[in-house]
Design a protein around this motif. Structure first.
Motif, PDB file in Angstrom:
ATOM      1  N   LEU A 252      -7.020   1.099  -1.256  1.00 15.87           N
ATOM      2  CA  LEU A 252      -5.718   0.808  -0.649  1.00 15.87           C
ATOM      3  C   LEU A 252      -5.846  -0.136   0.538  1.00 15.87           C
ATOM      4  O   LEU A 252      -5.103  -1.122   0.647  1.00 15.87           O
ATOM      5  CB  LEU A 252      -5.023   2.101  -0.228  1.00 15.87           C
ATOM      6  CG  LEU A 252      -4.566   3.024  -1.354  1.00 15.87           C
ATOM      7  CD1 LEU A 252      -4.006   4.320  -0.788  1.00 15.87           C
ATOM      8  CD2 LEU A 252      -3.551   2.334  -2.239  1.00 15.87           C
TER       9      LEU A 252
ATOM     10  N   VAL B  94       0.836  -1.212   0.000  1.00 13.39           N
ATOM     11  CA  VAL B  94       0.000   0.000   0.000  1.00 13.39           C
ATOM     12  C   VAL B  94       0.867   1.257   0.000  1.00 13.39           C
ATOM     13  O   VAL B  94       0.565   2.228  -0.698  1.00 13.39           O
ATOM     14  CB  VAL B  94      -0.978  -0.020   1.194  1.00 13.39           C
ATOM     15  CG1 VAL B  94      -1.623   1.330   1.406  1.00 13.39           C
ATOM     16  CG2 VAL B  94      -2.026  -1.084   0.963  1.00 13.39           C
TER      17      VAL B  94
ATOM     18  N   ALA C 263       0.820   4.150  -2.710  1.00 11.42           N
ATOM     19  CA  ALA C 263       0.548   5.523  -2.254  1.00 11.42           C
ATOM     20  C   ALA C 263       1.677   6.468  -2.657  1.00 11.42           C
ATOM     21  O   ALA C 263       1.431   7.611  -3.047  1.00 11.42           O
ATOM     22  CB  ALA C 263       0.357   5.541  -0.739  1.00 11.42           C
TER      23      ALA C 263
END
Length: 163
Positions: free
Chosen positions: A111, A85, A89
């Motif tokens: 996410l 994640v 991100a």
């Protein structure tokens, strides 16, 4: 001594992570266990999108290992989800800042859902079984909480001038 008037007050990030780890193991009734938001993931996602230059995958992997130890899950379960994640991100933080708050919440759902899928995969490898899409409930609750997290940490970040 920490000077609260300067932009180097990153101790707030550590306090937020400690609070998130505490909330991750706070006892809940068994009926509510699937509805617990992913507090650590929310804090990590917020700070990755806010201060992407100060977050490394190594730090996040260590945090995931600490979360595994605190929660008693198989070693590496949360670390894998957090690293995946965080990587996504870090690749998308520029676009994320341009989204409306409800669009950000949808992206947070995706996410956290990815992290939940990796956790469910590791859980199934360990012999556990989750029927249906029940493992995505924490992603839904986390997305609903995202506006509060975003506004709350945004206010703290501006108050303590974290840059």
């Amino acid at each position: 001594m920490i000077d609260l008037t300067r932009g180097h007050n990153r101790w707030l990030v550590l306090v937020a992570l400690l609070l998130a780890l505490t909330l991750a193991v706070y006892p809940l009734p068994l009926d509510w266990r699937w509805w617990r938001p992913e507090f650590v993931m929310l804090v990590v996602v917020y700070w990755v999108f806010t201060l992407p230059d100060h977050v490394s995958l190594t730090q996040v992997a260590l945090l995931g290992l600490i979360q595994d130890l605190v929660e008693g899950t198989p070693l590496g379960q949360h670390a894998l989800g957090l690293v995946i994640v965080t990587y996504i991100a870090l690749q998308s933080y520029r676009r994320f800042g341009n989204y409306a708050l409800w669009q950000q919440a949808c992206w947070v759902f995706v996410l956290v859902g990815i992290a939940q899928m990796t956790s469910n995969w590791v859980h199934s490898l360990a012999g556990g079984h989750v029927s249906g899409l029940q493992f995505l409930y924490p992603a839904l609750v986390s997305a609903v909480l995202w506006p509060l997290v975003h506004i709350g940490f945004g206010g703290l970040r501006h108050r303590y001038r974290i840059q």
